[in-house]
Write a protein that holds these residues in place. Sequence first.
Motif, PDB file in Angstrom:
ATOM      1  N   VAL A  38       0.856  -1.192   0.000  1.00 31.40           N
ATOM      2  CA  VAL A  38       0.000   0.000   0.000  1.00 31.40           C
ATOM      3  C   VAL A  38       0.888   1.235   0.000  1.00 31.40           C
ATOM      4  CG1 VAL A  38      -1.737   1.330   1.259  1.00 31.40           C
ATOM      5  CG2 VAL A  38      -1.884  -1.165   1.202  1.00 31.40           C
ATOM      6  N   ALA A  39       0.633   2.153  -0.928  1.00 33.86           N
ATOM      7  CA  ALA A  39       1.376   3.410  -1.010  1.00 33.86           C
ATOM      8  C   ALA A  39       0.411   4.573  -0.804  1.00 33.86           C
ATOM      9  CB  ALA A  39       2.058   3.540  -2.374  1.00 33.86           C
ATOM     10  N   ALA A  40       0.825   5.528   0.030  1.00 39.86           N
ATOM     11  CA  ALA A  40      -0.018   6.687   0.306  1.00 39.86           C
ATOM     12  C   ALA A  40       0.844   7.797   0.876  1.00 39.86           C
ATOM     13  CB  ALA A  40      -1.131   6.326   1.286  1.00 39.86           C
ATOM     14  N   LEU A  48       4.955   7.178   1.242  1.00 37.00           N
ATOM     15  CA  LEU A  48       5.547   5.917   1.664  1.00 37.00           C
ATOM     16  C   LEU A  48       4.782   4.748   1.061  1.00 37.00           C
ATOM     17  CD1 LEU A  48       6.251   6.439   5.476  1.00 37.00           C
ATOM     18  CD2 LEU A  48       7.862   6.574   3.587  1.00 37.00           C
ATOM     19  N   ALA A  49       5.458   3.624   0.946  1.00 36.54           N
ATOM     20  CA  ALA A  49       4.830   2.372   0.542  1.00 36.54           C
ATOM     21  C   ALA A  49       5.261   1.303   1.539  1.00 36.54           C
ATOM     22  CB  ALA A  49       5.245   1.984  -0.871  1.00 36.54           C
ATOM     23  N   PHE A  54      -4.919   6.278  -2.252  1.00 32.55           N
ATOM     24  CA  PHE A  54      -3.858   5.301  -1.966  1.00 32.55           C
ATOM     25  C   PHE A  54      -3.776   4.329  -3.136  1.00 32.55           C
ATOM     26  CE2 PHE A  54      -7.685   3.276  -0.423  1.00 32.55           C
ATOM     27  CZ  PHE A  54      -7.531   1.927  -0.722  1.00 32.55           C
ATOM     28  N   VAL A  55      -2.636   3.693  -3.249  1.00 33.24           N
ATOM     29  CA  VAL A  55      -2.417   2.697  -4.299  1.00 33.24           C
ATOM     30  C   VAL A  55      -2.261   1.325  -3.643  1.00 33.24           C
ATOM     31  CG1 VAL A  55      -0.911   1.918  -6.172  1.00 33.24           C
ATOM     32  CG2 VAL A  55      -1.336   4.373  -5.842  1.00 33.24           C
ATOM     33  N   LEU A  56      -3.052   0.375  -4.096  1.00 36.50           N
ATOM     34  CA  LEU A  56      -3.003  -0.988  -3.569  1.00 36.50           C
ATOM     35  C   LEU A  56      -2.463  -1.920  -4.644  1.00 36.50           C
ATOM     36  CD1 LEU A  56      -3.686  -3.286  -1.578  1.00 36.50           C
ATOM     37  CD2 LEU A  56      -6.047  -3.201  -2.439  1.00 36.50           C
ATOM     38  N   THR A  57      -1.385  -2.627  -4.303  1.00 36.94           N
ATOM     39  CA  THR A  57      -0.762  -3.563  -5.239  1.00 36.94           C
ATOM     40  C   THR A  57      -0.839  -4.971  -4.667  1.00 36.94           C
ATOM     41  OG1 THR A  57       0.790  -1.849  -5.964  1.00 36.94           O
ATOM     42  CG2 THR A  57       1.348  -4.128  -6.499  1.00 36.94           C
TER      43      THR A  57
END
Length: 378
Positions: A39-41, A65-66, A110-113
């Motif tokens: 998770v990046a935010a 941060l991720a 946020f980015v969820l990978t």
Amino acid sequence: MKLLRKDIAPDASGSVKLVPEESEDLWHAYNLIIQGDRVAAVTVRKVQRETSTGGREAERVRLKLAVEVEAVEFDNVASVLRIRGKNVVENEHVKLGAYHTLELDKQRSFVLTKVQWDSVALDLLKHACDPSTNADVIALLMQEGLSQLCLLGPSITTTKAKIETSIPRKRGAAIAGYDKALNKFFENTLQAVLRHVDFGVVRCLIIASPGFMKDQFYDYMMLEATRREIRPIIENKSKIILVHASSGYKHALKEVLASPAVVTQIEDTKAAQEVKALEDFYNMLSNNPARAAYGPRHVEVAHDRLAIQTLLITDKLFRDADIATRRKYVSLVDSVKGLGGEVHIFSSMHVSGEQLGQLTGIAAILRFPLPDLEDMEF
């Protein structure tokens, strides 16, 4: 939930960029994010900086941060999602591999990978980002001296207001004091309704209570709406439903949602479908127990015999499971659907999901009887 970007490869790996817009969206994110995801935010962290005089002072800085997820916590009261994990993007303030807690809240992207977006995660993502699923219902649960205003979203029940008033007994010379206290209780409840019920959004307002409390409050509310010209209540009178409830506590929501007057209004909502499915299971368990199964092993055996007609499972089983167990449950869901069965994934933040959780979190209505299941020991 707003989907800003979706980049998922044919092998099911990839990322999405999301913006939670409501508390319900944070609950969806809580169910989407599991251990091992990234998770990046943007986050805020307090750091020490040197001053011009040679001293040091604390300063709050914004960092991108991720983290590789190790634990996820949802705070329903504060509407915050906390994600703890190891930092995987080095910067001047947080070392690579250092532990950090990201806080996600409404209106922050946020980015969820994920290494793999399984079918359950993809269905949840689709549901979370579909505006047509956001048909909210408000339930006002009442009893003498207690009222609770509950917002029933597609996946989460939130208590928006709780009013408690001490009301003296109605007898003898105390009648005047009783009436005064009851009017104060009704007025406080009415103010909560005006503050939290947006009739432009909600499908209906359910007022439920034992006895005649609901009727008394409804009469008070309509009288005050006419006297004060409260247009939202006057113009949406048809959206207000009065039903019986055994108490003013949240556990009464299950019987309220099962009321025929309510079912006709909300039968296509997820909450109503969950209540109906659970009611059908309990009816089968009572009347034809050989066609009802619950518990992971009994349900698994029933599936091996191609017997599952309707599968009931809580989101908690997917969220709290290790990777291998999650894959097993995802495979079960996919297989039941592939064989023409019906699957209901219950939200553990609804009363029906809580009830199913007390029954191991997984159950099934069977196509045909399996009387030997009861005698099996695992």
